[in-house]
Write a protein that holds these residues in place. Structure first.
Motif, PDB file in Angstrom:
ATOM      1  N   TYR A 103       0.826  -1.209   0.000  1.00 38.68           N
ATOM      2  CA  TYR A 103       0.000   0.000   0.000  1.00 38.68           C
ATOM      3  C   TYR A 103       0.857   1.254   0.000  1.00 38.68           C
ATOM      4  N   LYS A 104       0.461   2.204  -0.859  1.00 29.96           N
ATOM      5  CA  LYS A 104       1.124   3.498  -0.912  1.00 29.96           C
ATOM      6  C   LYS A 104       0.212   4.567  -0.318  1.00 29.96           C
ATOM      7  N   VAL A 105       0.812   5.652   0.120  1.00 25.96           N
ATOM      8  CA  VAL A 105       0.022   6.694   0.786  1.00 25.96           C
ATOM      9  C   VAL A 105      -0.873   7.434  -0.192  1.00 25.96           C
ATOM     10  N   SER A 106      -0.560   7.394  -1.481  1.00 22.31           N
ATOM     11  CA  SER A 106      -1.392   8.051  -2.491  1.00 22.31           C
ATOM     12  C   SER A 106      -1.172   7.351  -3.834  1.00 22.31           C
ATOM     13  N   ILE A 107      -1.946   7.774  -4.830  1.00 23.63           N
ATOM     14  CA  ILE A 107      -1.801   7.185  -6.168  1.00 23.63           C
ATOM     15  C   ILE A 107      -0.751   7.921  -6.999  1.00 23.63           C
ATOM     16  N   ASP A 108      -0.120   8.939  -6.421  1.00 23.02           N
ATOM     17  CA  ASP A 108       0.901   9.689  -7.142  1.00 23.02           C
ATOM     18  C   ASP A 108       2.117   8.799  -7.411  1.00 23.02           C
ATOM     19  N   GLU A 109       2.736   9.029  -8.542  1.00 32.50           N
ATOM     20  CA  GLU A 109       3.925   8.257  -8.896  1.00 32.50           C
ATOM     21  C   GLU A 109       5.044   8.547  -7.903  1.00 32.50           C
ATOM     22  N   GLY A 110       5.668   7.503  -7.420  1.00 27.76           N
ATOM     23  CA  GLY A 110       6.758   7.659  -6.460  1.00 27.76           C
ATOM     24  C   GLY A 110       6.304   7.862  -5.032  1.00 27.76           C
ATOM     25  N   ALA A 111       5.024   7.720  -4.752  1.00 26.95           N
ATOM     26  CA  ALA A 111       4.519   7.887  -3.391  1.00 26.95           C
ATOM     27  C   ALA A 111       5.103   6.810  -2.482  1.00 26.95           C
ATOM     28  N   PRO A 112       5.442   7.155  -1.221  1.00 26.94           N
ATOM     29  CA  PRO A 112       6.019   6.154  -0.316  1.00 26.94           C
ATOM     30  C   PRO A 112       4.970   5.140   0.128  1.00 26.94           C
ATOM     31  N   ILE A 113       5.450   3.989   0.608  1.00 26.76           N
ATOM     32  CA  ILE A 113       4.527   2.984   1.127  1.00 26.76           C
ATOM     33  C   ILE A 113       4.043   3.405   2.510  1.00 26.76           C
ATOM     34  N   VAL A 114       2.947   2.815   2.933  1.00 33.44           N
ATOM     35  CA  VAL A 114       2.312   3.189   4.193  1.00 33.44           C
ATOM     36  C   VAL A 114       3.169   2.733   5.368  1.00 33.44           C
ATOM     37  N   GLU A 115       3.382   3.636   6.320  1.00 33.12           N
ATOM     38  CA  GLU A 115       4.066   3.309   7.565  1.00 33.12           C
ATOM     39  C   GLU A 115       3.019   3.135   8.654  1.00 33.12           C
ATOM     40  N   LEU A 116       2.942   1.947   9.229  1.00 32.73           N
ATOM     41  CA  LEU A 116       1.951   1.676  10.266  1.00 32.73           C
ATOM     42  C   LEU A 116       2.495   1.949  11.656  1.00 32.73           C
ATOM     43  N   LEU A 117       3.658   1.388  11.992  1.00 31.06           N
ATOM     44  CA  LEU A 117       4.265   1.567  13.317  1.00 31.06           C
ATOM     45  C   LEU A 117       5.531   2.394  13.188  1.00 31.06           C
ATOM     46  N   SER A 118       5.796   3.207  14.208  1.00 32.83           N
ATOM     47  CA  SER A 118       6.992   4.049  14.181  1.00 32.83           C
ATOM     48  C   SER A 118       7.525   4.201  15.600  1.00 32.83           C
ATOM     49  N   PRO A 119       8.855   4.318  15.762  1.00 28.05           N
ATOM     50  CA  PRO A 119       9.456   4.325  17.106  1.00 28.05           C
ATOM     51  C   PRO A 119       9.271   5.643  17.842  1.00 28.05           C
ATOM     52  N   VAL A 120       9.517   5.604  19.135  1.00 25.31           N
ATOM     53  CA  VAL A 120       9.493   6.812  19.957  1.00 25.31           C
ATOM     54  C   VAL A 120      10.535   7.784  19.425  1.00 25.31           C
ATOM     55  N   GLY A 121      10.139   9.051  19.351  1.00 23.28           N
ATOM     56  CA  GLY A 121      11.013  10.074  18.794  1.00 23.28           C
ATOM     57  C   GLY A 121      10.577  10.500  17.410  1.00 23.28           C
ATOM     58  N   SER A 122       9.746   9.680  16.759  1.00 20.37           N
ATOM     59  CA  SER A 122       9.196  10.069  15.462  1.00 20.37           C
ATOM     60  C   SER A 122       7.970  10.952  15.676  1.00 20.37           C
ATOM     61  N   ASN A 123       7.419  11.463  14.581  1.00 19.94           N
ATOM     62  CA  ASN A 123       6.267  12.372  14.669  1.00 19.94           C
ATOM     63  C   ASN A 123       5.073  11.749  15.355  1.00 19.94           C
ATOM     64  N   SER A 124       4.815  10.491  15.087  1.00 17.43           N
ATOM     65  CA  SER A 124       3.641   9.825  15.645  1.00 17.43           C
ATOM     66  C   SER A 124       4.022   8.412  16.073  1.00 17.43           C
ATOM     67  N   ALA A 125       4.714   8.320  17.200  1.00 20.54           N
ATOM     68  CA  ALA A 125       5.192   7.028  17.693  1.00 20.54           C
ATOM     69  C   ALA A 125       4.014   6.085  17.926  1.00 20.54           C
TER      70      ALA A 125
END
Length: 608
Positions: A103-125
């Protein structure tokens, strides 16, 4: 104006009113939870308490968030499966970095894949952690907690059929291990074990925690839709009872740092799970079926951390003995087939983690049918049209009776006009005469409303299906229609998709004014459907009747394009059915004549 047109106007107006009431005035109330309230306890005499996600000491929530950050330099173990990538930290053994490859975050070409979990210190841990809550005679430092530094005992990369094992010794005779495996989709298996080499009996309770760090003064989470027909927040199942608590309501379960944790707590006797759900993604803690456990939802206002947790009963381990427990963690996309398979493997009512809404008795079979049609066709746009054909076929007996009744009403038009002239201003006499005429000719004047009224719950259910199911997310049709869950991207600004630039941003005034080709086709199809019948003779009613297709056109222009495709197909099939059925009953609708007369000015009525 004849009764047929009155009924059609009434039904259409009622449909419009119900839509407005449903989507604006009366959002669905939040499902009530009916769990058995309980203290955080396990077996008799062994009281335990799980830590806050940001706490270093079990039972105490005194450290600041900065003091409890996992070591940034701690070694990490890579996660690599056909559908997942990421890593887990040896600081706390946290599963705290996870990407969804499909899954990508949008249909735009080169869009990054979806990040579900992220570590403490990131924007949305956002992460999962495990540990043991100490029983009588043990301190928090005797058991592994959120920031314990584990060592890798076995394995290198966590992948399908290649689990890893972590090890930690407390220095006082207790040895802990944690074995983590993952399947080919989104299910992790976590086995926690302890060996007692202390020479004394010990008791402790295994737990799992999902933690999300909020941002902003109120602990808001980024990326939420905050749309009233969609549940985002805590979701859980306790012995067959589904519980849903929005993030805003979770904030009422504030952890008091000076007292025991205040939380939404309930006991599960045999089967259950708890976690966080968003629009398309979900994380869920799942103890083994048949296991009793305590589930809780908490909010730490000081650190702005949402928690969902499971605590299993205290395990008493004799000297020289060992104990282990296995639980599962779902972390991924809410795919119907995948979740249904996990349900077949014993996760009770897991399919209900998808937000089917009030009309679940319609949304579930509608999605099942749409899903299977798409499996055959391979294109969700044509599948929606195929679904429309099947729905219209199912409703055909009702539609047939309705259109036959409408045709008979047309045949009775001369007799009805005669009754009106004979009754004059005596409306009661006219109504009595018409009722006798209807009874004699076996005509139901309200029958024309039924097909339209039947479409209301189907429309709501399909809207829900298109909005909440991930199978419609970024589903292409053809040409510029690359996402049927999003509004029509075409506009006169990009010459309805022929020019290589985007139309107005959805939701803006420009997008409302310069609507796409699908809403235009919707308005035209509704307008043509009206032309099966002559316009009302009353000037005011005729004006309302004439404007209604264009009002719906602009109103539905911002809806998901898949829903507009359904409505266009429905109108087209309805037009064809009505025309052919009425002709078979001896009445031929004068469509072109009605269109021509619609462009003529309505003569002014004489004032008395």
């Amino acid at each position: 104006m004849d009764d047929q047109n009155k009924n059609l106007i009434l039904a259409t107006a009622l449909s419009f009113l119900v839509i407005l009431v449903w989507f604006v005035l009366f959002p669905p109330p939040e499902p009530t939870t009916t769990p058995e309230q309980a203290e955080i306890s396990a077996s008799e005499g062994n009281e335990v308490q799980t830590p806050s996600a940001g706490s270093t000491t079990v039972g105490e929530a005194t450290a600041t968030a900065e003091e409890t950050l996992p070591e940034a330099t701690a070694p990490r173990i890579q996660i690599d499966t056909p559908r997942l990538s990421g890593s887990l930290s040896l600081s706390g053994g946290r599963i705290d970095e996870l990407f969804l490859k499909d899954y990508k975050v949008s249909i735009d070409e080169g869009a990054p894949i979806v990040e579900l979990l992220s570590p403490v210190g990131s924007n949305s841990a956002y992460y999962a952690l495990y540990g043991w809550a100490p029983g009588a005679g043990l301190a928090g430092s005797d058991v592994p907690g959120p920031n314990t530094n584990w060592t890798l005992e076995q394995g290198e990369t966590l992948s399908v059929d290649s689990p890893i094992t972590l090890k930690w010794e407390n220095g006082a005779g207790l040895t802990f291990r944690r074995t983590i495996g993952v399947d080919a989709d989104y299910m992790f298996t976590v086995t926690q074990s302890v060996e007692n080499g202390t020479g004394a009996e010990v008791g402790m309770a295994p737990y799992g925690i999902l933690a999300r760090h909020g941002i902003g003064e109120d602990g808001d989470l980024p990326g939420l839709k905050n749309f009233f027909i969609l549940h985002e927040g805590v979701i859980g199942m306790a012995d067959g009872t589904l519980s849903e608590v929005d993030y805003g309501d979770v904030r009422d379960f504030d952890i008091d740092p000076n007292e025991r944790a205040q939380a939404e707590v309930y006991q599960v006797k045999e089967n259950g799970w708890i976690g966080f759900t968003d629009h398309y993604w979900m994380t869920t803690l799942i103890p083994d079926p048949g296991s009793a456990f305590k589930a809780a939802a908490k909010y730490d206002a000081r650190r702005k951390i949402y928690q969902a947790e499971t605590v299993l009963p205290t395990m008493t381990v004799a000297p020289g003995e060992s104990a282990e427990v296995t639980t599962r963690l779902f972390a991924g996309a809410k795919e119907w087939e995948t979740i249904r398979e996990y349900q077949a493997q014993g996760v009770q009512k897991f399919i209900d983690s998808i937000d089917w809404g009030w009309f679940f008795f319609l949304t579930k079979p509608i999605f099942w049918l749409l899903h299977n049609i798409n499996a055959l066709i391979g294109n969700m746009g044509w599948s929606i049209i195929g679904l429309t054909l099947i729905i219209k076929a199912i409703l055909f007996p009702l539609a047939f009776k309705s259109y036959v009744s409408m045709a008979k009403m047309k045949e009775l038009q001369p007799q009805m006009e005669a009754l009106k002239e004979a009754a004059g201003d005596d409306r009661q006499k006219m109504q009595q005469g018409m009722m006798e005429l209807y009874k004699k000719e076996k005509v139901n004047p309200a029958a024309g409303c039924l097909p339209i009224l039947m479409q209301i719950p189907i429309f709501f259910s399909l809207y829900k299906v298109i909005f909440v199911t991930i199978e419609l997310r970024q589903a292409p049709w053809f040409g510029p229609f690359r996402d049927l869950s999003a509004p029509d991207p075409t506009s006169i600004i990009n010459f309805f998709g022929w020019l290589p630039w985007a139309g107005p941003e959805p939701g803006t005034l420009m997008a409302t004014i310069f609507i796409g080709i699908l809403p235009l086709l919707l308005g035209i199809s509704m307008w043509l459907q009206q032309k099966l019948n002559p316009a009302p003779t009353d000037a005011t009613q005729a004006m309302i009747f004439a404007w209604m297709p264009w009002v719906f056109m602009f109103m539905l222009g911002s809806f998901a394009s898949g829903l507009v495709v359904y409505w266009i197909a429905n109108n087209t099939i309805t037009f064809t059915q009505q025309y052919l059925i009425m002709r078979s009953q001896g009445y031929t609708p004068d469509v072109f004549g009605n269109i021509k007369s619609g462009f003529k000015k309505t003569p002014k009525t004489d004032k008395k």
